[in-house]
Design an enzyme around this catalytic site. Structure first.
Site, PDB file in Angstrom:
ATOM      1  CB  ALA A   1       8.294  18.325  -0.437  1.00  0.00           C
ATOM      2  N   GLY A  55       0.851  -1.192  -0.007  1.00  0.00           N
ATOM      3  CA  GLY A  55      -0.174  -0.025   0.029  1.00  0.00           C
ATOM      4  C   GLY A  55       0.705   1.260  -0.009  1.00  0.00           C
ATOM      5  CB  ALA A 104       4.173   3.425  -4.474  1.00  0.00           C
ATOM      6  CG  LEU A 162      10.501   4.093  -1.971  1.00  0.00           C
ATOM      7  CD1 LEU A 162      10.281   3.956  -0.309  1.00  0.00           C
ATOM      8  CD2 LEU A 162      11.504   5.050  -2.214  1.00  0.00           C
ATOM      9  CE  LYS A 209       8.619  22.005  -3.064  1.00  0.00           C
ATOM     10  NZ  LYS A 209       8.960  20.561  -3.229  1.00  0.00           N
ATOM     11  CB  THR A 252      11.954  13.663  -7.993  1.00  0.00           C
ATOM     12  OG1 THR A 252      13.340  13.258  -6.971  1.00  0.00           O
ATOM     13  CG2 THR A 252      12.383  14.734  -8.748  1.00  0.00           C
ATOM     14  CB  ILE A 282       4.786  12.003  -5.086  1.00  0.00           C
ATOM     15  CG1 ILE A 282       4.830  11.247  -3.694  1.00  0.00           C
ATOM     16  CG2 ILE A 282       3.671  12.077  -5.755  1.00  0.00           C
ATOM     17  CD1 ILE A 282       3.909  12.392  -2.670  1.00  0.00           C
ATOM     18  CB  SER A 284       0.922  -6.221   6.108  1.00  0.00           C
ATOM     19  OG  SER A 284       1.066  -6.505   7.714  1.00  0.00           O
TER      20      SER A 284
END
Lengths: 469, 505
Positions: B51, B13, B16, B334, B79, B345, B347, B40
């Site tokens: 950010a 979850g 991402a 990731l 932002k 960067t 997201i 989980s």
């Protein structure tokens, strides 16, 4: 920091169209900062009788001060909305590349994928869904009352008249012109040209040299490779297509080579792109003896490796199947201006200039090879297709996808036109298209065709101006 | 279409996973596809990446998300850029604002005129010509518009957001559109012995979940893409040596700033990300230079306000997978690679991965051409961000500090070397095919990091000096007037999207 605020002396070698274009454009951009001298040494590039200015040079011509009126009335220009290609081996593979893309895109989906989803035969998608094609076919241009977006267009002009116009513009701006075969260039210790002697007269402190002569001794190193292609050559012809055909002048060496290949004399060469479908039909149906198809005309694929920004713009040759000589030239001049530098020995900017020009050249070559690749295998060699293009084709073949870098100079719909025009259709469409309602897509496609029909009612005959927006 | 895939399984979850689930549920809505997400509650999310950069607005718009609802739900603030503090040593600071600097004249980019003005009697700061910067530094904000004639079209904005809340927000969005969530930990990944494709995953309660397409959002571990499929990893530590981070949340002591702060420290840098209800803090550092304890002490000493959480330590290796998509598994977030959050960067790379997956969406044949093209495009995205990040470190001005001295003397990639040479030579910014960072972004960091060109464009001399000064003054005045018309950042939040008025979304 190095400051400028000085007068630059530019020497342009050659009395060619490119020479005058370069001089006029740079003078217009740099104004009083630059003093430009064109040295005509008696040599000039062979110039085609007609030249296609391309659909992306309107701003370039605006900067030069050329109006549509100049193009049509003085330069005998004709407006075109795309390029027709005629496949010699298989007439059904003739196709049209519109300057504006056909149809519409919807989210992640290309127009041809949408057509595939609704089981439409999209072989003729440009012919059926392109306002450009409709205008070209009906010999029309948008009128003042036309409400749709103005499609991209190009002028095909009489190159002598165009040359004359550009020359007058350059001279009116104060470009100097010297006619002399007795000239000498002197370089400094770094190999940079810094002095020109013409008939005892010396021009010193030269900033940049723009060479427009093909055979200039000091032209940048170039790596040539032969890209063979085919074109229609009409031998012993007596037809009069000269008003629409690009007469393809050749240098002595190429003529000898051609004669050797063909074993007979030929008179004129015609570029198939400039022939209308009817005219091509006429040629094609003529007695076979009057037509010969030849192979192997030399085309240098030039890799720039100049180490200084003393450039030779005449080497921006483009393969004949992609009509973009002037576009390539104008874009390269813009790059030249963008990278213009006060430092004579600046190699960094020269390297960047080379990179940009080569990148553009490569893309043009790629499209050229794709056209050849897709033509009849019997007549056309498929060599020269880059791995990039092969990957593109393979990607396209699965679901009709196509990926281009955002800075790719050749537009995606040019590639689609070639692929689809040559019957290379994807095996399937984008899987997620099944998520869309087919009836809605059909309605939108029908709506587009109606729009094209309505748009045609608000047009004038070709030869009129395109309304300004 | 008969060879359509049927089941999509998202493993993990977090931001991402739920971004992927939400986007797929938006585009796969006809009921032909089943989307299942396994996560989980025992496994925490990394929770950094708070950010963002302006591209996130495009993602939300594509999903049809109302921006006010989104901001309220995620306690987001606006932002306008990132302020880099101390990267040149001392108290020096500069901002990478989201927007343009001035506007071009006679076809010559604005910054050449600014460079020329440095030689004249009247000195200007480049940032005086950025509306985004001026708004940010004056703590003001107003939504931009699309009218190219308006000065308010010259900037963009992104958000500071609570990434955990964003995941919750998107979970609701996805579940409302039919995404099924399964609670559980993946124990085993079952490969097809012939094809090597993933057939199913077995959870710790022995439930087996089959799928046609698997999306690996399992984080650094890369449970599917690496542990099961072993695609390999490119380690970029020699260019980006930070490999640890410690994060902590603190209470807000002041009105939120409309920009992120990136404060240089001896072994890395510290972030401060102001949300509506709290501040996100963290220290990204290199473990060769300091220990975890020392890093925490540094962060702890530099976090104003009461700390709301325990410190969260993270380990990472900067780099990316050799293949982001392998067989029937696409890694997102990731699990596909990690680039430190210096330019926010994370997201963006997630949303790019998802949107490119939709563009390349497969059928059950999983055409290798589609996979290759996807990998080429995604790897290129990572590579371009990498170069941009390296620039910050390589051109640092923090002298006599081992970490920073090493960064300044490292061998940089040729692609970055070429870019730098060109800018240093004549102020020319190499055009880039990047979809993330373009000319104004590079310019901000070049000038901010004191990379000065040897010359400006000669064409600037077509405008007489006095006239140039007048033009620059007029631009400055126009920006000043625009700023004075704008409400404060806090006022805009309150009127537009205050989390205090959060409804049941």
């Amino acid at each position: 920091m190095i400051t400028s605020n000085k007068l630059y002396r530019l020497i342009v070698l050659g009395n060619t169209l490119e020479a005058w274009l370069a001089a006029a454009y740079i003078k217009r951009k740099m104004n009083h900062l630059v003093e430009i001298t064109i040295v005509d040494n008696g040599q000039s590039n062979p110039i085609a009788q007609y030249i296609n200015l391309g659909s992306t040079t309107h701003l370039f011509h605006k900067i030069l001060g050329l109006t549509q009126n100049d193009m049509i009335n003085f330069c005998e220009g004709k407006i075109h909305f795309g390029q027709s290609y005629y496949s010699i081996g298989d007439k059904s593979k003739s196709f049209f590349i519109p300057y504006s893309s056909s149809g519409f895109e919807k989210g992640f989906f290309h127009f041809h994928q949408l057509l595939s989803r609704i089981n439409e035969n999209f072989k003729n998608y440009n012919e059926s869904y392109s306002i450009n094609f409709a205008l070209e076919k009906n010999n029309k241009v948008p009128s003042q009352s036309y409400r749709g977006p103005i499609p991209d267009y190009s002028f095909v002009v009489n190159s002598s008249r165009y040359h004359e116009k550009i020359k007058s513009i350059a001279l009116s701006m104060g470009v100097q012109y010297i006619q002399s075969t007795n000239y000498q260039l002197k370089t400094d210790a770094n190999g940079t040209i810094n002095e020109l002697t013409v008939d005892e007269e010396k021009i010193k402190n030269i900033s940049h040299v723009i060479n427009t002569l093909v055979n200039f001794d000091s032209q940048p190193n170039k790596k040539s490779s032969k890209a063979s292609y085919r074109t229609v050559e009409i031998v012993n012809q007596e037809s009069d297509y000269s008003d629409i055909a690009l007469q393809w002048s050749l240098d002595e060496e190429s003529i000898i080579k051609k004669q050797k290949l063909m074993g007979k004399q030929f008179i004129k060469g015609y570029h198939p792109i400039y022939l209308s479908m009817q005219q091509i039909e006429a040629i094609y149906s003529a007695d076979n003896k009057t037509i010969a198809i030849i192979e192997d005309v030399i085309s240098d694929t030039i890799e720039w490796s100049a180490n200084k920004l003393n450039i030779s713009l005449s080497n921006l040759e483009t393969p004949p199947l992609v009509v973009c000589e002037l576009e390539h030239f104008a874009a390269s001049l813009a790059d030249f201006i963008r990278l213009f530098t006060v430092e004579k020995n600046n190699t960094v900017n020269a390297k960047e200039f080379n990179r940009l020009v080569n990148q553009r050249q490569k893309s043009i070559d790629d499209l050229h090879h794709l056209i050849l690749y897709q033509a009849s295998s019997k007549l056309t060699p498929s060599t020269g297709v880059s791995s990039k293009i092969k990957k593109m084709i393979e990607l396209y073949k699965t679901h009709g996808r196509f990926s281009l870098s955002p800075i790719e100079p050749v537009k995606a719909h040019y590639y689609f036109s070639v692929l689809i025009g040559n019957h290379l259709l994807p095996k399937s469409y984008h899987p997620l298209l099944d998520e869309l309602d087919a009836n809605q897509i059909k309605a939108e496609v029908k709506g587009l065709q109606n729009q094209i029909e309505i748009a045609l009612q608000f047009t004038n005959n070709k030869g009129d101006l395109i309304p300004k927006r | 279409m008969s060879n359509r895939i049927k089941t999509i399984v998202i493993v993990g979850g977090g931001t991402a996973g739920w971004m992927a689930a939400a986007a797929l549920s938006r585009y796969l809505f006809s009921g032909h596809y089943h989307i299942r997400l396994i996560e989980s509650e025992q496994i925490g999310t990394v929770g950094v990446g708070e950010a963002t950069i302006p591209g996130i607005r495009d993602f939300n718009q594509k999903l049809g998300i109302n921006e006010n609802d989104f901001m309220r739900a995620t306690h987001a603030t606006f932002k306008l850029g990132i302020q880099f503090e101390g990267w040149n040593g001392g108290d020096d600071k500069y901002m990478h604002p989201f927007g343009f600097f001035g506007h071009e004249l006679n076809g010559v980019p604005f910054h050449h005129y600014w460079l020329k003005s440095q030689q004249l009697s009247h000195k200007f700061e480049l940032e005086e010509f950025s509306l985004a910067y001026q708004l940010a530094i004056n703590n003001k904000f107003k939504l931009p518009n699309n009218d190219p004639k308006s000065i308010f079209s010259t900037f963009f904005y992104a958000f500071h957001l609570d990434a955990s809340r964003y995941a919750v927000f998107l979970r609701k969005y996805a579940e409302n559109r039919g995404v099924l969530r399964t609670e559980g930990k993946v124990d085993t990944v079952n490969l097809n012995p012939e094809s090597g494709f993933i057939d199913s995953v077995t959870l710790d309660d022995r439930t087996q979940i089959k799928g046609d397409l698997f999306i690996d959002c399992s984080g650094f571990r890369g449970l599917l893409i690496e542990k099961a499929l072993g695609v390999g990893y490119q380690d970029w530590s020699h260019w980006l040596p930070c490999n640890r981070a410690v994060a902590v949340q603190s209470e807000s002591l002041e009105e939120p700033l409309p920009y992120t702060r990136a404060i240089a420290r001896d072994a890395g840098w510290q972030w401060r990300i102001p949300l509506q209800h709290r501040v996100g803090n963290g220290y990204v550092y290199c473990d060769k230079q300091i220990s975890d304890d020392e890093a925490w002490q540094t962060l702890n000493a530099n976090v104003p306000g009461k700390q709301l959480t325990e410190p969260n330590f993270l380990k990472f290796t900067t780099g990316r997978r050799d293949k982001i998509w392998e067989k029937n598994c696409v890694s997102v977030g990731l699990s596909s690679g990690f680039l430190e959050p210096l330019e926010s960067t994370s997201i963006h790379l997630i949303q790019t991965a998802i949107m490119k997956l939709i563009t390349h969406f497969p059928d059950n044949q999983f055409a290798q051409e589609d996979i290759d093209d996807y990998n080429q495009q995604m790897c290129s995205q990572f590579d371009q961000v990498k170069d941009f990040l390296i620039l910050h470190y390589f051109k640092n001005g923090r002298k006599d500090i081992p970490f920073w001295d090493e960064c300044r003397t490292m061998a940089i990639p040729d692609s970055l070397k070429e870019r730098l040479n060109l800018f240093q030579s004549s102020g020319h910014i190499q055009e880039c095919s990047s979809e993330i960072f373009v000319d104004p972004n590079w310019l901000a960091v070049y000038i901010g990091q004191k990379v000065k060109p040897n010359s400006y464009h000669p064409l600037t001399d077509t405008i007489p000096n006095e006239q140039l000064i007048n033009i620059l003054n007029q631009m400055k005045i126009a920006i000043g007037n625009a700023v004075s018309q704008c409400p404060t950042h806090q006022q805009t939040i309150q009127n537009y999207c205050s989390s205090a008025s959060e409804s049941n979304l």
